[in-house]
Design a protein around this motif. Sequence first.
Motif, mmCIF file in Angstrom:
data_model
loop_
_atom_site.group_PDB
_atom_site.id
_atom_site.type_symbol
_atom_site.label_atom_id
_atom_site.label_comp_id
_atom_site.label_asym_id
_atom_site.label_seq_id
_atom_site.Cartn_x
_atom_site.Cartn_y
_atom_site.Cartn_z
ATOM 1 N N ASP A 31 0.821 -1.206 0.000
ATOM 2 C CA ASP A 31 0.000 0.000 0.000
ATOM 3 C C ASP A 31 0.863 1.268 0.000
ATOM 4 O O ASP A 31 0.376 2.352 -0.329
ATOM 5 N N ARG A 353 -11.423 9.793 -2.387
ATOM 6 C CA ARG A 353 -11.182 8.929 -1.233
ATOM 7 C C ARG A 353 -9.721 9.078 -0.812
ATOM 8 O O ARG A 353 -8.819 8.987 -1.647
ATOM 9 N N THR A 355 -6.813 7.492 1.487
ATOM 10 C CA THR A 355 -6.322 6.391 2.315
ATOM 11 C C THR A 355 -4.960 6.769 2.867
ATOM 12 O O THR A 355 -4.198 7.496 2.223
ATOM 13 N N THR A 357 -1.620 5.493 5.848
ATOM 14 C CA THR A 357 -1.059 4.577 6.824
ATOM 15 C C THR A 357 -1.137 5.217 8.210
ATOM 16 O O THR A 357 -1.283 6.439 8.334
ATOM 17 N N SER A 367 -8.968 5.040 8.247
ATOM 18 C CA SER A 367 -8.786 5.129 6.798
ATOM 19 C C SER A 367 -9.732 4.133 6.125
ATOM 20 O O SER A 367 -9.896 3.006 6.619
ATOM 21 N N PRO A 368 -10.390 4.530 4.996
ATOM 22 C CA PRO A 368 -10.234 5.781 4.256
ATOM 23 C C PRO A 368 -11.207 6.864 4.722
ATOM 24 O O PRO A 368 -12.175 6.582 5.423
#
Length: 426
Positions: A31, A353, A355, A357, A367-368
């Motif tokens: 990711d 959107r 997202t 960490t 998240s998101p």
Amino acid sequence: MVMHGISEGLHETEAYSPVFVFTDAGSKDLDEKDSVMTLSQMLYSPLYFFLTPSPECEKDISDYEDLALETSGQVLLLDKEELRNMSDFVKSAGVGRADIISGTERSGSGRIDKRSTGEKHNIQFDVDDTVDTLVVTVNFRTPTGSSYLLTPDRNLIIPKFVSAVTNMRLYEVHKPQPGVWTLKAITDIGDKFTFKVNSVSPTNIDFDFYFLVEQPSGKLVPAKHATPGQTMKLKLNVLGGSDLIKSDRSIVFLIDTKGNVISTIQTLSLSKVYDFQYDGLFIVPDESFKVMVYGETQAGHPFTRTSQATIKPSYGILQASRSVIKYRMIRPGSSGHFYFKFQHLSDKTCDFRLTFTNPGNIITASSPLFFPGLNSGKRRIIRIPYAVPTSVPDGTEYRVSLVMEGGEVKSTYVHTIIVTRFAPTR
């Protein structure tokens, strides 16, 4: 956590410095791949992966290859015992290294060889008189592939190293003969191979580039990525070796991954005389492409240098909205919000959107996050709440990777946070 390790390495490196990754593992944090790619491209730091084959590594090798391709780096498959043979390669990658040509060839793009067991591939490239050392690497996916490197006089060059496990081949030629060289490869049906040709020299012909996009106000701002179908400006600077080339015989153009020209040729002589800056317009293609500088050296030999360019469907800006020092240093036991600003320049209103960490679980939002109906060109301030426990050791560093997606826009950003009792009060 391969991606996180690469991100940490990039934060510690200087611009234009290569980063070397040695692993036999897969990546459990893919990711963060986009943020790693963006950071590497911002620093012009190529990523070189030295991979030891394993089931975990094999499943993620395509992601490693994507990162290497987009950063003008390379993936090398080696046995652990063979890594010691790569010390000279690593040294040569560190100083005065520039791409002449690189690419991937698959079965179906060459001719069937006389044995009828595979296909022949012929790759020709120019070597100029400024090249001190020529480094050629070839990677096959199967152990039965073979390659041959020929000089302009058709003399055969013996590989300096051949991996007994992965069949990776390394050629290194000091003071190579100027002229047209040929790399021949024979692959099995269904196989593919990757190749990379580098010039290594104390003073090399090399360049960097970035794109310019026009904001609604008419102001031009830098953009690392291009937008397909749009007319954009390409800013190119020759970093080194400008005194080695003839400006009136040197050109800039775009090529696709097969080497076909897809842009209008522009001469460097139309730009500034001394630093050979190029600042021209082009129509962005709907496919991957490379920026190429081609021309003649002062001695009259043709030279070629290329650099990978990245296609993004549309353009957006995601970045921190507050002081770099004040809002990237926070005290243990404190809480508040991280502030980011986002602006997209696509042709319509989109739902987005975000997202991200959450290192150390310091972010208190999940998240998101969703942002409906963001208008093109309008800036949006994004607040993300955080709370840092008092138990976090002084000097702890966190990196939050953010990805904003909506419509055809995808923007990434990496936010670095340092927890310290010396952080300024709000």
